[in-house]
Design a protein around this motif. Sequence first.
Motif, PDB file in Angstrom:
ATOM      1  N   ARG A  83       0.817  -1.212   0.000  1.00  0.00           N
ATOM      2  CA  ARG A  83       0.000   0.000   0.000  1.00  0.00           C
ATOM      3  C   ARG A  83       0.848   1.259   0.000  1.00  0.00           C
ATOM      4  NH1 ARG A  83      -5.344   0.319   2.513  1.00  0.00           N
ATOM      5  NH2 ARG A  83      -6.398  -1.704   2.421  1.00  0.00           N
ATOM      6  N   TRP A  84       1.946   1.239   0.751  1.00  0.00           N
ATOM      7  CA  TRP A  84       2.785   2.433   0.922  1.00  0.00           C
ATOM      8  C   TRP A  84       4.235   2.056   0.617  1.00  0.00           C
ATOM      9  CZ3 TRP A  84      -0.919   1.015   4.657  1.00  0.00           C
ATOM     10  CH2 TRP A  84      -2.059   1.833   4.681  1.00  0.00           C
ATOM     11  N   PRO A  85       4.619   1.999  -0.661  1.00  0.00           N
ATOM     12  CA  PRO A  85       5.956   1.514  -1.037  1.00  0.00           C
ATOM     13  C   PRO A  85       7.103   2.347  -0.482  1.00  0.00           C
ATOM     14  CG  PRO A  85       4.485   1.549  -2.940  1.00  0.00           C
ATOM     15  CD  PRO A  85       3.772   2.273  -1.842  1.00  0.00           C
ATOM     16  N   GLU A  86       6.823   3.609  -0.089  1.00  0.00           N
ATOM     17  CA  GLU A  86       7.911   4.436   0.431  1.00  0.00           C
ATOM     18  C   GLU A  86       8.125   4.267   1.926  1.00  0.00           C
ATOM     19  OE1 GLU A  86       8.617   8.388  -1.393  1.00  0.00           O
ATOM     20  OE2 GLU A  86       6.582   8.120  -2.192  1.00  0.00           O
ATOM     21  N   VAL A  87       7.274   3.511   2.588  1.00  0.00           N
ATOM     22  CA  VAL A  87       7.545   3.141   3.974  1.00  0.00           C
ATOM     23  C   VAL A  87       8.697   2.146   3.969  1.00  0.00           C
ATOM     24  CG1 VAL A  87       6.645   1.881   5.971  1.00  0.00           C
ATOM     25  CG2 VAL A  87       5.230   3.603   4.824  1.00  0.00           C
ATOM     26  N   ARG A  88       9.636   2.331   4.890  1.00  0.00           N
ATOM     27  CA  ARG A  88      10.797   1.453   4.950  1.00  0.00           C
ATOM     28  C   ARG A  88      10.648   0.468   6.120  1.00  0.00           C
ATOM     29  NH1 ARG A  88      10.802   3.191   0.484  1.00  0.00           N
ATOM     30  NH2 ARG A  88      12.489   4.340  -0.538  1.00  0.00           N
ATOM     31  N   GLY A  89      11.294   0.745   7.244  1.00  0.00           N
ATOM     32  CA  GLY A  89      11.258  -0.201   8.351  1.00  0.00           C
ATOM     33  C   GLY A  89       9.879  -0.320   8.987  1.00  0.00           C
ATOM     34  N   VAL A  90       9.578  -1.533   9.487  1.00  0.00           N
ATOM     35  CA  VAL A  90       8.300  -1.812  10.156  1.00  0.00           C
ATOM     36  C   VAL A  90       8.575  -2.622  11.418  1.00  0.00           C
ATOM     37  CG1 VAL A  90       6.114  -3.066  10.020  1.00  0.00           C
ATOM     38  CG2 VAL A  90       6.914  -1.745   8.050  1.00  0.00           C
ATOM     39  N   ALA A  91       7.938  -2.212  12.517  1.00  0.00           N
ATOM     40  CA  ALA A  91       7.998  -2.974  13.767  1.00  0.00           C
ATOM     41  C   ALA A  91       6.585  -3.302  14.206  1.00  0.00           C
ATOM     42  CB  ALA A  91       8.711  -2.182  14.861  1.00  0.00           C
TER      43      ALA A  91
END
Length: 288
Positions: A208-216
């Motif tokens: 959905r949001w390709p420019e989001v990088r890291g996820v916790a």
Amino acid sequence: MEIEIRLFATLKDRAGSDRIRVRLPADPTTVGLLLEAVGADYPALAPALRSALVAVNRAFAGSETPVTLGDEVAIFPPVSGGQTPFPPDESQPPLPPGEGWAEGQPPLPPGEGWGEGQLPLPPGEGWGEGFSPHPTYFAITTAPLDIEAIHAHLSGPEIGAIVSFTGFVRGRTQRDGLPPATLHLDYEAYESMAEEKMAQIAREMWARWPEVRGVALVQRLGRLGVGQTTTFVACAGAHRDVGVFEAARYGIDRLKEIVPVWKKEVGADRSVWVEGQYRPTENDNEKR
């Protein structure tokens, strides 16, 4: 054939055990026939089966889903939470698996990006053995959270913003059927499935949001008192306007829909397992 079934939360309490066994005449059978056998062999479970969910090999199952000898089967109530699902963004429909990655976002090298309590993807899924396109932190844990350490793990030279959500135990609850004053919450999870669903949520967020990088994505387990942290979601990106706010909101809402975690609210005079309103179906499984 004989099938072993794992039970959680209210189902476990009703049965007085976290595992039961049923015999079925055919191999393979279906989830529907399996539930009929469970209701007949375990009458105490019958009233709860009408609203229960079934997972086969850690994927949400329907009544016609086949079940064969050796499958991992679990029955449990809807996840605690999920009352306010994230509104669909029709301008950003989910992408097919493997699509939607921006150019120049290679998987992390082997051994990088995974800290204590983190989950590499199963071999052959997503981006290869132990790979993800960005730093991630997934944890189902009884340990207190080190939020600064998680933020540091998601950070990097290209990261200019991290948005996070932190959930806590409330001391007062104004919902029918629950104790008005909470002494503590008891959390439990179907841990192996929960870990896989956290990884699925991260992939949905990146689609959905390709420019989001890291996820916790973090879920605490065990007994937690008023004011203690229960859940944590964080999203990192280059700027605040690349979807990090929206992705973090999506992450916590989705966690409360499909990650199999349940909480028991314990008050002075009673304790109650909290069941969510969202009922996952086979459509909530990741498309392979």
